[in-house]
Every structure is written in structure tokens, then in C-alpha cells.
Design a protein around this motif. Sequence first.
Motif, PDB file in Angstrom:
ATOM      1  N   GLU A  86       0.816  -1.218   0.000  1.00  0.00           N
ATOM      2  CA  GLU A  86       0.000   0.000   0.000  1.00  0.00           C
ATOM      3  C   GLU A  86       0.848   1.266   0.000  1.00  0.00           C
ATOM      4  N   ASP A  87       2.069   1.170  -0.498  1.00  0.00           N
ATOM      5  CA  ASP A  87       2.940   2.331  -0.679  1.00  0.00           C
ATOM      6  C   ASP A  87       3.209   3.083   0.619  1.00  0.00           C
ATOM      7  N   THR A  88       3.250   2.392   1.738  1.00  0.00           N
ATOM      8  CA  THR A  88       3.535   3.058   2.999  1.00  0.00           C
ATOM      9  C   THR A  88       4.432   2.192   3.867  1.00  0.00           C
ATOM     10  N   VAL A  89       5.318   2.846   4.610  1.00  0.00           N
ATOM     11  CA  VAL A  89       6.165   2.109   5.558  1.00  0.00           C
ATOM     12  C   VAL A  89       5.363   1.732   6.789  1.00  0.00           C
ATOM     13  N   TYR A  90       4.194   2.369   6.952  1.00  0.00           N
ATOM     14  CA  TYR A  90       3.455   2.252   8.208  1.00  0.00           C
ATOM     15  C   TYR A  90       2.440   1.128   8.175  1.00  0.00           C
ATOM     16  N   ASN A  91       2.877  -0.077   7.901  1.00  0.00           N
ATOM     17  CA  ASN A  91       1.993  -1.222   7.984  1.00  0.00           C
ATOM     18  C   ASN A  91       2.046  -1.809   9.391  1.00  0.00           C
ATOM     19  N   GLY A 143      10.399   3.573  17.004  1.00  0.00           N
ATOM     20  CA  GLY A 143      11.794   3.620  16.582  1.00  0.00           C
ATOM     21  C   GLY A 143      11.991   2.954  15.231  1.00  0.00           C
ATOM     22  N   TYR A 144      11.312   1.819  15.035  1.00  0.00           N
ATOM     23  CA  TYR A 144      11.409   1.137  13.738  1.00  0.00           C
ATOM     24  C   TYR A 144      10.855   2.018  12.626  1.00  0.00           C
ATOM     25  N   TYR A 145       9.664   2.551  12.822  1.00  0.00           N
ATOM     26  CA  TYR A 145       9.027   3.345  11.763  1.00  0.00           C
ATOM     27  C   TYR A 145       9.837   4.585  11.425  1.00  0.00           C
ATOM     28  N   ARG A 146      10.385   5.225  12.432  1.00  0.00           N
ATOM     29  CA  ARG A 146      11.179   6.424  12.156  1.00  0.00           C
ATOM     30  C   ARG A 146      12.435   6.067  11.366  1.00  0.00           C
ATOM     31  N   ASN A 147      13.000   4.919  11.665  1.00  0.00           N
ATOM     32  CA  ASN A 147      14.197   4.494  10.946  1.00  0.00           C
ATOM     33  C   ASN A 147      13.872   4.208   9.481  1.00  0.00           C
ATOM     34  N   VAL A 148      12.827   3.428   9.223  1.00  0.00           N
ATOM     35  CA  VAL A 148      12.520   3.090   7.835  1.00  0.00           C
ATOM     36  C   VAL A 148      11.981   4.306   7.081  1.00  0.00           C
ATOM     37  N   MET A 149      11.344   5.220   7.821  1.00  0.00           N
ATOM     38  CA  MET A 149      10.894   6.436   7.160  1.00  0.00           C
ATOM     39  C   MET A 149      12.097   7.234   6.657  1.00  0.00           C
ATOM     40  N   GLN A 150      13.147   7.295   7.480  1.00  0.00           N
ATOM     41  CA  GLN A 150      14.365   7.985   7.063  1.00  0.00           C
ATOM     42  C   GLN A 150      14.993   7.284   5.853  1.00  0.00           C
ATOM     43  N   LEU A 151      15.018   5.958   5.887  1.00  0.00           N
ATOM     44  CA  LEU A 151      15.576   5.208   4.764  1.00  0.00           C
ATOM     45  C   LEU A 151      14.729   5.379   3.511  1.00  0.00           C
ATOM     46  N   GLU A 152      13.417   5.422   3.675  1.00  0.00           N
ATOM     47  CA  GLU A 152      12.546   5.628   2.521  1.00  0.00           C
ATOM     48  C   GLU A 152      12.806   7.000   1.893  1.00  0.00           C
ATOM     49  N   ALA A 188       8.785  19.840  11.895  1.00  0.00           N
ATOM     50  CA  ALA A 188       9.531  21.007  12.371  1.00  0.00           C
ATOM     51  C   ALA A 188       8.600  22.179  12.631  1.00  0.00           C
ATOM     52  N   LEU A 189       7.600  22.346  11.777  1.00  0.00           N
ATOM     53  CA  LEU A 189       6.657  23.460  11.928  1.00  0.00           C
ATOM     54  C   LEU A 189       5.713  23.232  13.098  1.00  0.00           C
ATOM     55  N   LEU A 190       5.316  21.974  13.319  1.00  0.00           N
ATOM     56  CA  LEU A 190       4.430  21.610  14.427  1.00  0.00           C
ATOM     57  C   LEU A 190       5.145  20.597  15.304  1.00  0.00           C
ATOM     58  N   PRO A 191       5.858  21.047  16.341  1.00  0.00           N
ATOM     59  CA  PRO A 191       6.599  20.107  17.199  1.00  0.00           C
ATOM     60  C   PRO A 191       5.720  19.005  17.781  1.00  0.00           C
ATOM     61  N   GLU A 192       4.417  19.308  18.005  1.00  0.00           N
ATOM     62  CA  GLU A 192       3.516  18.277  18.517  1.00  0.00           C
ATOM     63  C   GLU A 192       3.354  17.146  17.502  1.00  0.00           C
ATOM     64  N   PHE A 193       3.388  17.507  16.222  1.00  0.00           N
ATOM     65  CA  PHE A 193       3.271  16.488  15.176  1.00  0.00           C
ATOM     66  C   PHE A 193       4.494  15.575  15.166  1.00  0.00           C
ATOM     67  N   ALA A 194       5.639  16.138  15.528  1.00  0.00           N
ATOM     68  CA  ALA A 194       6.860  15.326  15.579  1.00  0.00           C
ATOM     69  C   ALA A 194       6.713  14.175  16.563  1.00  0.00           C
ATOM     70  N   GLN A 195       5.928  14.385  17.629  1.00  0.00           N
ATOM     71  CA  GLN A 195       5.767  13.344  18.644  1.00  0.00           C
ATOM     72  C   GLN A 195       4.955  12.157  18.150  1.00  0.00           C
ATOM     73  N   ILE A 196       4.103  12.382  17.147  1.00  0.00           N
ATOM     74  CA  ILE A 196       3.301  11.259  16.639  1.00  0.00           C
ATOM     75  C   ILE A 196       3.893  10.677  15.362  1.00  0.00           C
ATOM     76  N   THR A 197       5.000  11.231  14.888  1.00  0.00           N
ATOM     77  CA  THR A 197       5.640  10.677  13.693  1.00  0.00           C
ATOM     78  C   THR A 197       6.136   9.266  13.980  1.00  0.00           C
ATOM     79  N   GLY A 198       5.636   8.314  13.231  1.00  0.00           N
ATOM     80  CA  GLY A 198       6.012   6.923  13.456  1.00  0.00           C
ATOM     81  C   GLY A 198       5.368   6.298  14.674  1.00  0.00           C
ATOM     82  N   ARG A 199       4.430   6.993  15.308  1.00  0.00           N
ATOM     83  CA  ARG A 199       3.787   6.479  16.519  1.00  0.00           C
ATOM     84  C   ARG A 199       2.721   5.461  16.146  1.00  0.00           C
TER      85      ARG A 199
END
Length: 917
Positions: free
Chosen positions: A241-246, A349-358, A480-491
Amino acid sequence: MDRHYPRSQPDRPVGTHAGGDRRRLRRPDAVARRSAVIERLSAVPATRDCLDLAALATLDDRVDALSGALREARKQADAELHRQFEAGTAIRDLVQGRAWVVEQLVLTAWDRLAPSDAGLELCAVGGFGRGELHPHSDVDLLILLPDDDSTDVAALEQFIQVLWDADLHPGQSVRSVEDCVAEARADVGVATNLMESRLMAGGGRLYQQMRERTEAPTLWPADEFFSAKLEEQDQRHEHFEDTVYNLEPNLKEGPGGLRDMQMIAWVTRRHFGTSTLHGLVEHGFLSEREHEDLVAGREHLWRLRWALHETAGRAEERLLFEYQRRLAEQFGFGDCSESNEPVERFMQGYYRNVMQLERLNERLLQSFDEELLAGRRHLPSADIDEFFRIHHGYLELKDPHVLVQYPELIMRMFLVLADHPDVRGVRATSIRLVREHLYLIDADYRCDQRILDMFLALLKRERLVYSQLARMNRYGVLAALLPEFAQITGRMQFDLFHVYTVDQHTLFVIRNLRRFAYAKHPDRFAHAIEIFKRIERPEVLYLAALFHDIAKGRGGDHSELGAEDARAFVDRLDMAAADRDLVVWLVRQHLLMSRTSQREDISDPEVVSAFAEKVGDQRHLDHLFVLTVADIAATSPRLWNSWKDSLLWELYKAATDALGRGLEHPVDRQASLDETREEAMVELRALGHEDDVVEDCWRHLPDRAFLRLDAEQLVWTTGEVLSGGELPLVAYRRLEDKGISEIFVHAEDFAGLFAVVARELDRMQLNVLAARVVTTADGKSWDIFQVMDAHSQPLYDSDAVRLKRSLVEQLAAREVRPLPPRPVPRRLQPFMGRSEIMLSIRDGVTDLEIAATDRPGLLSAIAEALVSRGLRLHDARVATFGQRVEDMFTITTADGGPLDREACDALESELRKRLDV
């Protein structure tokens, strides 16, 4: 052509030579080559104590003894590698060390079993060719044949059989050089495999020929190779489904996984002729820091994959739920028995890593696209303004140093893209510039009115709103624009209900809203599309979507915390106060409509009145309805269906009527009851039924039946009863608009009636979405079950006929035949927590409320528990939400009284025996 030697077919004839020389002489060239391999790889620290090479050299040549000895040697080596993994040995040393171990075992078998004078050459390919093996990786081998094809087939079969018996899991092919060339020309995957090959044994003449001919520029020119591999990756990503977030991601094949890293290496090697990723730095495609990130990300995935193989005991590449908890504890995230927090942090941690690799994969492939595909050069190039220009179809910054002086250009870039839909994307060099200058987005930047105005202007654009927000997320700008959004990145949320991480879900909600705006998928979202047309300022919805789950994972009520975040942000925007207030209200109440429609009886006018009072006016209702549909549909691809659509639409219409009538004039229960009776009577009269006959049929129905059943259900069930026929009566119908079937059961009531019905529904693997259980004053059931089949579809007529026949037979016999316990499906096992059971006394009856993880046989198990305690069921409300059920039953003792404390305790104990397994 390939010749494969599967373990299950050791006697399969291969080749044309039936005889052949079967001598097993160790050739000097093979010994010398193995010595070179030992010298190269035995320097890896992880390999020093793994194998006794002297013992391998003296092994018995007999096949059975050889395979047993190799198997024991492999086990001992794996145990030593496991010890070193536990001790924290560098993962690169471990994967190379295991490749070295396996190489020695394979060569030991080859030296003893391969025909010495047949001119064969043994090559490693795939991961084995790269010198990278995990605990249960396949061992990919290529055996090169001389042109005369006079190979001793039996000896090769013995060689492969020994490897299988040693549990080395070989994946072998046998080809001539001509075969290799033909296969490589036809399939880029084969060409890639051969590109990674290395010689293990043999003179090397065939290997050299094969490499020269399969790597010839005319076979796969760099641009054609890149195009083919890119298409291959696109197809692979589409599968996920074209997403790392499975929810259960694939470490190897999924987006951002190890295969994406190999994709970069393949293209690098094919284009630049370098076998290391550092070649990208030397050619200006990566910075040193990005190269370090790429290598570190790959090694992180290697460690996870090593641990996953060991935990699963096989070559498992998926982070299945059953392994996520164990791996979270193994990697030091804490005890998962009391909370999901450790596993959610581990997966984040996994999702953030693969997101960076993607992201690196995407940017590098775009760089290759710009470098390799000359066909792109016909695309337009033109200046946009003093800062931006289009270069062969891609947007770029004219001056690589301009962001330091004008950091607002980071935000403006996305406006430019939204206003130029023909632009294919951003040039890789400009993407890198944005990533390198994210530090400029600080507290002052976030409060800069120019930036806030541009962000709001983006949300107001008629096109590409979702595309640019998704792009902002990929480049790291949104976090970066919404620091609160950074907390849910890869969550992630450790359940089956939320398929995507919180940030991906949030963006998918906005994507759904944009689909409503474009009137896409009218078959699925007809009502939402209709209501969206009334939305005057869609940016209100987009902001509410952006903040609705932004406080997930912080503890506390995420709706309240998110509303506070939304208030702090929107009050800095140039918006009308009413719009800002609506954004905050939507974030706070974004679950109100879904909870009310699915967990409460929306046929009850008091429920509708209370909901309408919380909503307040039509504008709030319209926005909440559209946001709720977008939210549910973005939670899981399978969660949104016609059934949920019908529930929400029913509530929407009822609330609209209540608001139109005025909240000061609520409809009372009696008025609603009378309205339903009258509406049903009109329909039944039109069908030819006499009023007095209908009234006589209804006189035994309790008043709540006219509240719990809508007029349409009342007309259908009454018509079935009046049609005559003996009891028990079972009827069914398909409701195409809701995507469900309804089953009506009218029979003489007895203690196990509900259990009989629940058993049959479970036996046919039907999903019970809702149930309305009514007992008439003269002791008959008037029960309706709303069901879907195992594929979330209404029942086929043939299945419904079979169900009807079986129910009539068992209800007539009044026989309760419990089903044997059914195993809990694998995916559900990690979520089987303790059920919530609550018993309370009300108006001379006992209310039983159960909240539990849904699974096969749950409703049947509850019903059988009631029967086993000799209890009577008077009413039931069954509701299913994704993986969770929340059911309520009204029960009494056999003589019609409420349960005392002792009986309540006994029932709870019985339920826990059946539910908490």
C-alpha cells in the motif's frame, strides 16, 4: 535454463549425461580458493570461535555422516553467533561471520561430492553473494556448467541433498553461461542476482565469461536497468500500500526496508561500477552524514532481522504482533505485560528508521532518474520567479545558499508546487537543501505571521493540498513546523483497529477529505460527498484533521489535549473566531458521532436528543459528520463499510430533524413509539393486512420493541409472522444499501434459544454486527440479528437457506449443542487481554455488560455461559467495533428475578473460563 533440485525430489533426473565420473577428489584450485576465502573472512571477529576448520577437513566422505556432521557444525556455529549477538557484537561482523561459516560448510560438501573433472564452478549469489547472511537466510547458489553439459547429475543431487539435510536451505540453480545470458536478458531480477555473484570454487573461466557477458552495457544499459528496477520497486511498494506504516511490516520487502537499500546499491554498482554505498558520496549523490545515516539505518534493520529470525526460529521477515512484544523487551524497551507503551515505543523507533531510509531512497532514485534518464530532458525548463525555476519538469531553488537569507522559502516551496500541478516534483538537490536547513524552523519561524499565512493559504488551495502536506511530512517540514506532530511521527498503536501510525493516519484523513471535495469514490462516500458541498471553508476541516490525534501517546484524554494544541495554533492564524472555535470543538468531539452511532441505541429519541444538544447546530453537525467518515475510513482499509455508513447517516438525519425541530422541543419516547407504530401500520395496510389483525399481533410486543426496531424492520417481521406457518419461524433478507443480511427468529422462548442461534451463526463464521433480542409477553422470541459473512458481505441465498434450515431444526428440538472451542487466530493472540465484565441490578433485572477482544465463537461462548448457569435472557444489544466488542444483556434467574451477589460471582467466573483463554 535453470535446473532446480528440491529436497522433495532428490531422484529427479537432471541433465542428459547418465553416467559421469563420481570421484570426489579435492582439486588444488578449489583448496587454494577456499584458503583465500578463509583469509579474507576469518578476520571478522564474530567468526573466530564458530568453526573448527581442522575438524571439517577430516570429515567422513559418506553422505549420511557428512550431512550430520555439517548440521552439528552449523548448530554450534549458530550458538556461538547467538552468544555474540547477545553480547552486543557489531551486526556487520555477525552477518558476514555467518556467511563465512556457511561458506565453509558448503565448500566442505562441494569438495567431497562435486565431480572433480567436470569443469563445474560454484558461485554464491544474492545475499550470500554479498557475504551477508542472517540466522535463517536462504543460501543462494549458482552452479555453472560447461557447454558440453556432461555433468554427473547424481553427484550434484547428493550435494544439494546434503545441504538440505544440514538445514542450510539452499536455493540453487544450474546453468550454462549461455543460459545465464539468456535469463539475464529476459529478467532484470536475474541480471541483478548475477551482478552480486562471487566465485566459491572452480577454475573461474566460466564465472569470468558469465560476468563479462551479463554485465555488458548492451545487455542492460544503465538507464534501462534503472527503469526496470524502479518499476520493480514500485510494484513491490504497491503490494504494501505504498507506505512504511503497515501494522506488521516486512523488514525486507516493505517500503524503507532492506530491499530498498539493495536497490540503491544495485543502481550505484551498475552505473558507477562501485560495490560500496560510499561511491555515492564520491560521485556527489550523498553527503558523508547521509551516507552514515544510510549505513546506520541498514544496520539497525540488520539487528532487528537477526533477532526476528532467532525469535521466530525461521526465515521470518514480518514483524508480526506475536514477535513485537518479545523484541521490544529484548531491545530494552521495558516489560510489555502491563502496558503497550514499550512495544509502541519500540515500533516507533522502527518506523522512524525506515521512514528515514525511505526518504533517502526516494531522493537518491530521483537523483539517478535525473542523471540516467535522458528521456526526461524534453520536459519543460523555465523560471518561475527570482528564487525558483523548473528544471526538466522538476522544481528547484536557483541559489543553493538562499535559504539562509530567506528561510521562508521553505514554506513557500509548497505553495509554488500547489500552484504548478504540472511540475513532477522537487529536484533531489533542492530536497537535500530543505533537509539540511530544517534547523531554521525554530520558535520564531513558527510564530512568523508570513509563515502562518502561507500555511493557511496552502490549506485554502483548490488543488494538491494533501499532496503538499504529505510532501512536507516526507521532508520533515511538518514535524519542524508543528513540534507536537513530531511526537506522533512513526507512533503506532498496538491494536488491530489502527492499521497505520498516527501521522500516516492523520494524513490519510486529510486525503479522504480531499476525495470528498473532488467527489471521488461516490459508491463508498455518497453521503460525505453530499454534505461536503455545504462546507464553505474546508480549511477548518483540514486543521481539525491535522490536530484530532496529535496528542496520542501522551497519556490522558488525547481529544482534550489535542484541543488545547489546536487552540494554541489556530489562535495565531488569520481566521474568524467562529472558525477557530469550530476547529477546536471538532478536535475535542471528533469521536462523539462514531461512539454514539455504534455504542448507543440511536433509535432511542433521548439518545438522539442528547447527541443533538452536544452538537448544537447544523454547521457543527455537517463538519462532524464529514470528519467522522474521513477518520473511520482512514483507520483501516477494511473498517469502512456500508453498515457503518448507514449508522452514521441514520444518526445524522435524526440529529438534523432534532435540530430543525428545536432542541427545546425534544421528541419523547411515547411520541417516537407512536410514530413508528403508525408508519409501520400504514405500510402493512398497503400490503393488505387488516388493522385489527396487526394490532392483535403486536399486543404481546413490549413497548421497547417499537423503539428498538425501526418501522421497516417492524413491517418486515410482522409480515413474516402474519404469513402463517408453524413455529419456529426463521426469515432472512439482504439489505444491499447497508451491505448486511438480517436474520429474524420467532419461536417459543426457552433458556437456550439465544445460545442455539449464536452457535449456528458462529458455526457458519458469520460476523454479528448487532442484535435486537425482544421477548414477547406470551413467551416468544422476536429477535433480529444483523450479520455479514467472513468476507464482510451479505449472505448468499444458498448460505441463508442452509442457516434457516439448521436453525429451524435445532430450535424445534430445543437442543443446545456447544461448539468445541475454536483456536484464537494468530493475529488476535497478542491482544487477548482480560475481558471487562460488569453486572448491575436495575428494575428487577440484571444488566450484564461485556467488553472484550472480538474473536470466533465469542457470542456463542457468552450465550453458553448463560445457559450453563440456568439464566434467562430477556434483551441483548450486540455491537462490534473493529477488534473490540461491547455487548449488553438483560438477564434474570430462571424464576424471573435479579441475580444475587453469589449468582453474579458464579456467572463472572463462568464467563472468564470461556473468554479469558
